[in-house]
Design a protein around this motif. Sequence first.
Motif, PDB file in Angstrom:
ATOM      1  N   GLU A 223      -3.503   1.269   3.980  1.00 51.48           N
ATOM      2  CA  GLU A 223      -3.216   2.516   4.709  1.00 51.48           C
ATOM      3  C   GLU A 223      -1.753   2.930   4.554  1.00 51.48           C
ATOM      4  OE1 GLU A 223      -4.363   1.113   8.572  1.00 51.48           O
ATOM      5  OE2 GLU A 223      -6.092   2.440   8.606  1.00 51.48           O
ATOM      6  N   ALA A 224      -0.850   1.928   4.618  1.00 46.78           N
ATOM      7  CA  ALA A 224       0.574   2.256   4.545  1.00 46.78           C
ATOM      8  C   ALA A 224       0.901   2.917   3.215  1.00 46.78           C
ATOM      9  CB  ALA A 224       1.417   1.003   4.740  1.00 46.78           C
ATOM     10  N   MET A 225       0.262   2.453   2.159  1.00 53.54           N
ATOM     11  CA  MET A 225       0.537   3.035   0.853  1.00 53.54           C
ATOM     12  C   MET A 225       0.026   4.478   0.775  1.00 53.54           C
ATOM     13  SD  MET A 225      -1.264   2.264  -2.656  1.00 53.54           S
ATOM     14  CE  MET A 225      -0.537   0.792  -3.305  1.00 53.54           C
TER      15      MET A 225
ATOM     16  N   PRO B 114       5.716   1.304   8.977  1.00 53.00           N
ATOM     17  CA  PRO B 114       4.332   0.842   8.954  1.00 53.00           C
ATOM     18  C   PRO B 114       3.414   2.055   9.101  1.00 53.00           C
ATOM     19  CG  PRO B 114       5.274   0.436  11.104  1.00 53.00           C
ATOM     20  CD  PRO B 114       6.376   0.996  10.250  1.00 53.00           C
ATOM     21  N   PHE B 115       2.133   1.859   8.855  1.00 49.70           N
ATOM     22  CA  PHE B 115       1.209   2.994   8.870  1.00 49.70           C
ATOM     23  C   PHE B 115       1.255   3.745  10.188  1.00 49.70           C
ATOM     24  CE2 PHE B 115      -3.078   4.783   9.585  1.00 49.70           C
ATOM     25  CZ  PHE B 115      -3.045   5.716   8.572  1.00 49.70           C
TER      26      PHE B 115
ATOM     27  N   SER C 121       3.245  11.237   2.177  1.00 50.12           N
ATOM     28  CA  SER C 121       4.455  11.798   2.778  1.00 50.12           C
ATOM     29  C   SER C 121       5.498  12.182   1.729  1.00 50.12           C
ATOM     30  CB  SER C 121       5.061  10.798   3.775  1.00 50.12           C
ATOM     31  OG  SER C 121       5.549   9.676   3.070  1.00 50.12           O
ATOM     32  N   PHE C 122       5.294  11.732   0.493  1.00 51.25           N
ATOM     33  CA  PHE C 122       6.262  12.059  -0.548  1.00 51.25           C
ATOM     34  C   PHE C 122       6.098  13.511  -1.015  1.00 51.25           C
ATOM     35  CE2 PHE C 122       7.710  12.318  -4.932  1.00 51.25           C
ATOM     36  CZ  PHE C 122       8.922  11.647  -4.891  1.00 51.25           C
ATOM     37  N   TYR C 123       4.870  13.984  -1.027  1.00 52.30           N
ATOM     38  CA  TYR C 123       4.588  15.279  -1.655  1.00 52.30           C
ATOM     39  C   TYR C 123       4.537  16.401  -0.623  1.00 52.30           C
ATOM     40  CZ  TYR C 123       3.530  12.556  -5.757  1.00 52.30           C
ATOM     41  OH  TYR C 123       3.634  11.706  -6.818  1.00 52.30           O
TER      42      TYR C 123
ATOM     43  N   SER D 170       0.533  -5.538   2.719  1.00 50.91           N
ATOM     44  CA  SER D 170       0.630  -4.096   2.473  1.00 50.91           C
ATOM     45  C   SER D 170       0.635  -3.291   3.751  1.00 50.91           C
ATOM     46  CB  SER D 170      -0.517  -3.623   1.570  1.00 50.91           C
ATOM     47  OG  SER D 170      -0.476  -4.312   0.358  1.00 50.91           O
ATOM     48  N   ALA D 171       1.443  -3.709   4.692  1.00 55.23           N
ATOM     49  CA  ALA D 171       1.453  -3.045   5.991  1.00 55.23           C
ATOM     50  C   ALA D 171       2.523  -1.969   6.069  1.00 55.23           C
ATOM     51  CB  ALA D 171       1.687  -4.070   7.097  1.00 55.23           C
ATOM     52  N   ILE D 172       3.473  -1.974   5.153  1.00 59.68           N
ATOM     53  CA  ILE D 172       4.567  -1.005   5.232  1.00 59.68           C
ATOM     54  C   ILE D 172       4.742  -0.304   3.883  1.00 59.68           C
ATOM     55  CG2 ILE D 172       5.877  -2.162   7.045  1.00 59.68           C
ATOM     56  CD1 ILE D 172       7.532  -3.553   4.912  1.00 59.68           C
ATOM     57  N   ASP D 173       5.396   0.831   3.921  1.00 60.69           N
ATOM     58  CA  ASP D 173       5.719   1.520   2.681  1.00 60.69           C
ATOM     59  C   ASP D 173       6.899   2.451   2.941  1.00 60.69           C
ATOM     60  OD1 ASP D 173       5.692   2.297   0.068  1.00 60.69           O
ATOM     61  OD2 ASP D 173       3.575   2.889   0.034  1.00 60.69           O
ATOM     62  N   ILE D 174       7.448   2.991   1.862  1.00 65.13           N
ATOM     63  CA  ILE D 174       8.507   3.962   2.013  1.00 65.13           C
ATOM     64  C   ILE D 174       7.859   5.310   2.309  1.00 65.13           C
ATOM     65  CG2 ILE D 174      10.439   5.132   0.893  1.00 65.13           C
ATOM     66  CD1 ILE D 174      10.997   2.204   1.422  1.00 65.13           C
ATOM     67  N   ILE D 175       8.354   5.954   3.356  1.00 67.62           N
ATOM     68  CA  ILE D 175       7.810   7.226   3.818  1.00 67.62           C
ATOM     69  C   ILE D 175       8.825   8.319   3.475  1.00 67.62           C
ATOM     70  CG2 ILE D 175       7.229   8.519   5.934  1.00 67.62           C
ATOM     71  CD1 ILE D 175       5.255   6.314   5.181  1.00 67.62           C
ATOM     72  N   GLY D 176       8.325   9.479   3.125  1.00 66.67           N
ATOM     73  CA  GLY D 176       9.217  10.613   2.899  1.00 66.67           C
ATOM     74  C   GLY D 176       9.853  10.579   1.525  1.00 66.67           C
ATOM     75  N   ARG D 177      10.857  11.412   1.353  1.00 67.57           N
ATOM     76  CA  ARG D 177      11.425  11.603   0.020  1.00 67.57           C
ATOM     77  C   ARG D 177      12.926  11.845   0.160  1.00 67.57           C
ATOM     78  NH1 ARG D 177      10.011  16.868  -2.943  1.00 67.57           N
ATOM     79  NH2 ARG D 177       8.835  17.020  -1.016  1.00 67.57           N
TER      80      ARG D 177
ATOM     81  N   ARG E 141      -0.203   6.537   3.234  1.00 67.16           N
ATOM     82  CA  ARG E 141       0.706   7.382   3.997  1.00 67.16           C
ATOM     83  C   ARG E 141       2.018   7.576   3.233  1.00 67.16           C
ATOM     84  NH1 ARG E 141       4.151   6.153   8.644  1.00 67.16           N
ATOM     85  NH2 ARG E 141       4.809   8.164   9.464  1.00 67.16           N
ATOM     86  N   GLY E 142       2.495   6.510   2.612  1.00 70.38           N
ATOM     87  CA  GLY E 142       3.729   6.603   1.838  1.00 70.38           C
ATOM     88  C   GLY E 142       3.608   7.631   0.734  1.00 70.38           C
ATOM     89  N   THR E 143       2.476   7.617   0.039  1.00 69.64           N
ATOM     90  CA  THR E 143       2.262   8.560  -1.047  1.00 69.64           C
ATOM     91  C   THR E 143       2.135   9.981  -0.506  1.00 69.64           C
ATOM     92  OG1 THR E 143       1.079   6.800  -2.172  1.00 69.64           O
ATOM     93  CG2 THR E 143       0.814   9.017  -3.066  1.00 69.64           C
TER      94      THR E 143
END
Lengths: 860, 154
Positions: free
Chosen positions: B54-56, A178-179, B62-64, A163-170, B58-60
């Motif tokens: 942490e990444a999740m 990554p974080f 940054s969406f809103y 769980s080191a990365i995620d989708i950022i923004g919209r 930030r991902g959440t």
Amino acid sequence: MITITINGKNIKLDEPMSVLKAAGKAGIKIPTLCHHDALETYGGCRLCVVEVERMPKLQNACTLIAADGMVITTESEVISKVRRGILELLLINHPLDCPYCDKAGECELQDLVDKYGPTVGRYTEIKRKVPASHKDEIFVRNMDRCVVCTRCVRMCNKVQGASAIDIIGRGNKSRMEPFSSASFNCEYCGNCLSVCPVGAILSRLYLHSFRPWQIDREVETVCSYCGVGCSVVVQVRDDSIKRVIPRFGLGLNNGLLCSRGRFGYEYINSEERLKEPLIRKNGKLEKSTWSEAIDFTAKKLTEIKNSHGGDAVAGIASPRCTNEDNYVFQKFMRMACGTNNIDSVSRMGFASAQKYLEDLLGQGVTSNMISGVKNADTILVVGGDPTAVNPILGLAVREAARNGAAVAVIGEAKGLEKFKTLKVVPPVFREAELLESLLSEVAEAKDPRNERPAVDQGISQLSGGSAGVDTGELKKILLDGKSISIILGSDLVQRANGHRALFAIAGLTYMLEARLTLLSDRPNEQGLIDMGCLPDTLPGGRPVTVHDFRDKFENEWNGTIPENEGLSLLEIIEGAENGNIKALYVMGENPAFNLPDSSSARKALESLDLLVVQDIFLTETAEIADVVFPSSGWAEKQGTYTNLERRIQLLNKAVGASSSMEDWKILKEVSIKMGYQMTYSSAEDVMDEIATVSPLYSDLTYREISAGHCLWPYHGKPLRGEINELPASAEAPEDYKEDLYLVIDKPLFHSGSLSRKSPALRKICPEPLLRIGPGHAQKLGLKDGDLVDVSTSKGGFDVTLSVDDCLGDGKVYLSNNFEDRGVLSLMGYRLDPVTKAPGIEGCAVKIQKKADSSAGSDKS
Amino acid sequence: MFNETVLKEIDGIRAKYPDARSALLPSLYVAQREFGWLSPEAMTCVAKTLNLPEAMVRGTASFYAMFRHNPVGRNVIQLCTNVSCMILGSDRLLDLLKSRFDLEPGETTKDGRFSLVIMECIGACGTAPAMLVNTDFHDNLTEQNLEEIMGKYK
């Protein structure tokens, strides 16, 4: 039974599945971008749309579950038009920098556009711009190219569990990050990289260095790092390894790899590799020729054997070498040198533990499948972190946890922090007592089994003392389990009373009818044992002291095998120290660095009349040797490894090694010069002999191994062991009153003294880190990144401190990987009288901040 | 790190849901209230408290749009400039904020007292122009009462 029709073809399905999967089974390929077989279904890209009769709109094949009677068309003009439209939308932002992009040639988007178009885009707006990020040492992120399929994120979260990365923004600004938005600071498994369909995540190791179609050849082989034995594909160009990749559908790792396996291969191409034999002349190692070095070695060994007897010679084999190398090694030691003094660093964990457990519970007790761990409903992890020592096995534990299994951890297992159900931390070095009291309680709650008198008796003799920790919850989890896996690391074996913990583990395995897996941080620890690189065992687990077994091997080998058991690893070193051992033959091992109290070990080795080393690098041991042979490394030779589940797997030669020789071949040459004939002309010849003499490998051939699924006993007859001396003597527990103890750390990014020659792994983890819990750090007034002096009664050095929130008080962790700063050089040891493993517990340590240390450091 | 009261508050939020992920948005609001904006440290606090990656987090976050990723002043003005507010003079209010407080959209006053965010319709077209200061709602704004209102926020 469900029957569906796809493109006019009738397909019968035994179980419900998606249309995409059903089509795949029937050999019909439906294009996808977001779907990946290794990942959960997402339904994001819409490229897999198909026509279904009587459904008004196109349907996603990946999310549509096949129902009886469905009639499906996967290619039509309408479908092509829709796919072209989707691709045109993706290409609004996707840069057309294919000539510059590493992915070109194996890019899924490129292939799709090639097939469906569009050839021209109608959009004239400016493309989204996200500058490429080169801030990570391993990965290059090119988010211009990202199509937001989220494969990487699903891989990281749901499969790897990092769980080191995620989708950022919209919207059209979304991208993977990554974080930290710069460095990944993750487990660096690179599995995100292998699922990325486009060039959005690339590896820096081979950035812009070749094109996928320029690869000369691909060789399937087995990874050289740990005991899991993942299958990898080595891609070679100009006789040098360009990259190592996993492949979905290949091997037990099925497309997954860890950081060491994926990025640790560069040592093979290292400039520091030994290129010619060396002989010590006038106190200095000088270049020599093969014939001179072989003659010299054979002459000196024969002299020592003749004047002091065979038992003045000893050998240290290597769990990094193949079965063939190790088989020839022990045969060479026994027949040419006339001694059973053969052991390896596996004595420090795997080999000791396995011997003891097999004696109690029967041969093959630890031969459990990794896939079995995935299916367990209860997992007990003790004595090590599977996600660091054997990362792919660690993934099985994480997967089980995600599927609802209870995961109980005794001690520390950082990689399971987010997956564990329960963590029990006993007082320092009191795990054995905790396990014993747990075993008593479990035995009380269960009906007696009365199948193995030794174990039953041992359980009844348990003192029932406790380590002062409540084991109630632990007991409940274990008793509630229906399918239990126990995973045991080497930490508990490296104790002066390690056999007590081992007995408790054996007892738990027995009472709970659990499956037991031993962690193994070298690729061929099991094979080394099977080949008889042990002081007391011939190939196939046959005790050397039993006349009939010895007789059988003597007939096969034409000679005499010494009757007495040989010396174990640390006894060999002690023998060298007190002069009983005059000559030591070391194959692919580094005892001057990898043993506890290594400065004494080094002195002992220096005092030998003859030290012969076969290795791929000039290690700490090779530096003080009298003769050094450059041997072929992994990927340069054929052979077999036997993994921790006892799967026998074939290594294939991927690159030539012009100036080195296979280990078995060097041994053969020396052996012939010493007057003992060996006639092998290839590794396969050696395996043919192993298949004749070893009951565990009987009838095994390379052809069968390369077909896969060779788990031993292969057509073989396992041998039941017998325990002679009952352990679990209830000695009074020792008091560990020191404030802080030093213990060995098994890091994810390094392995032995091999990984330090891998530039990529050194970039991820460049220096040793002394890990400490936040509580103790605060008490000492130390901060993360402080330079500290760590010292014990054996010595000290400077090292960077890393404060780790997962850790408790009382212990600091340091690994044994880096030059001059190995933790084992700071530790003494006491031998466990039963397993002969060195007990390295109870090493009191002082850490002190260096005055000139600058406060705080930023690793990223 | 959060203080004890905040930790308790987040635990309370967490208890309402079966799954830590569900508690993420309300916890992010708490973090934003405590820190003023969602700094990486604030997001790390939330991740640690809820035991989420942490990444999740930030991902959440940054969406809103309602989560702030840069430091803001002590008081955040969210002024509507949509059609009704525009017709009824929100641009005059903007001019006033600029001349009187040296405050431009997206920026913060030098003393850190106010930040200004232009926002889309807040559903007060009948009583436009309207704005939010922090969580307080103000409508029927004029150049006079805007100054008065702002005087209440220190």
